[in-house]
Design a protein around this motif. Sequence first.
Motif, short mmCIF file in Angstrom:
data_model
loop_
_atom_site.label_atom_id
_atom_site.label_comp_id
_atom_site.label_asym_id
_atom_site.label_seq_id
_atom_site.Cartn_x
_atom_site.Cartn_y
_atom_site.Cartn_z
N VAL A 48 0.85 -1.19 0.00
CA VAL A 48 0.00 0.00 0.00
C VAL A 48 0.89 1.25 0.00
N HIS A 67 0.63 -7.25 -4.97
CA HIS A 67 -0.40 -6.33 -5.43
C HIS A 67 -0.05 -4.93 -4.90
N VAL A 69 -0.80 -0.78 -4.62
CA VAL A 69 -1.75 0.33 -4.68
C VAL A 69 -0.97 1.61 -4.38
N ASP A 70 -1.16 2.63 -5.20
CA ASP A 70 -0.50 3.90 -4.93
C ASP A 70 -1.42 5.04 -5.36
N VAL A 76 2.29 4.48 -10.58
CA VAL A 76 1.74 3.21 -11.06
C VAL A 76 2.19 2.96 -12.50
N SER A 94 -2.51 -0.72 -9.19
CA SER A 94 -3.63 0.19 -9.43
C SER A 94 -3.49 1.47 -8.63
N GLY A 96 -4.96 3.95 -6.08
CA GLY A 96 -5.92 3.80 -4.99
C GLY A 96 -5.47 4.52 -3.75
N LEU A 101 -9.24 0.47 0.75
CA LEU A 101 -8.62 -0.54 -0.11
C LEU A 101 -9.68 -1.43 -0.73
N SER A 102 -9.46 -1.83 -1.96
CA SER A 102 -10.47 -2.60 -2.70
C SER A 102 -10.36 -4.11 -2.47
#
Length: 270
Positions: A48, A67, A69-70, A76, A94, A96, A101-102
């Motif tokens: 993250v 995975h 997220v940024d 990205v 992705s 984000g 968070l997704s």
Amino acid sequence: MSDEIIQHYTEAQDEENRLARGIGQWEFLRTLAILSPYLGRPQTVVDVGGGTGVYALWLAGHGHDVHVVDLVPHHVQLLQEKARARSLVLGSASVGDALSLSFPDQFADLVLLMGPLYHMTKEDHRLKALRECARIVKPGGRVLCSVISRFASMLAGFRNGRFDDPEFERVVDGALRDGQHRNPLRRSSHLGSAFFHRPSDLRGEMERAGLVCEKIAGIETPIAIIKQLDDWVDNKGRMYELARKYAQLVEEDEALLGASFHLLGVGRRP
């Protein structure tokens, strides 16, 4: 706040190369040394605020399903380009926000939160980000989060000769007073609005977010205050090996934690 962060990392901060030289390379190598014992078998890792993928690509290269997220679209994009150039496959990459968070509950074996917390000047935002990380990690899994030490600007000012700038002195005074770092020089690559933690702040926030705080380590340790460290890291000789040895020996010493530029907290989901 998010607009300021995106502007900082797109226009001012060269995040792509920050951890590749000098004190930044020491930070990277020391972070890997603290992180590595938690890896073991191939794991699902969520990074993250993963930036341009310095840690994510290293992890992917060692067989982990990563995975990223940024918040910064430019990061990205660079991450995806670097992964393709190195023939590395990421689980996902992705744009984000750490606050939402997704990923589903109990998705990851390990979660890295290696930057977003120091951009969050409000405690409720930091707690929300930590709770999101705790939500997506499996029971028994770890959340590793880095923060900037309350004393980092003061230490950097003496290490790098910054106190000839009276504005910098005011920045340091503000951070020491309440942890709220402000940089009025918008064109400077120095960090913008941020919160600087004491070790007790980080421990308390992790625990209030539902994590068991297993350890807090000083990433750079007081050794990084020595300017010659930059040359030791570049040369990889005897002084570098001594620095590695003693940094590992003192990284968890409560009496020395604040005298590191960054702190790394290890939290376990019960």
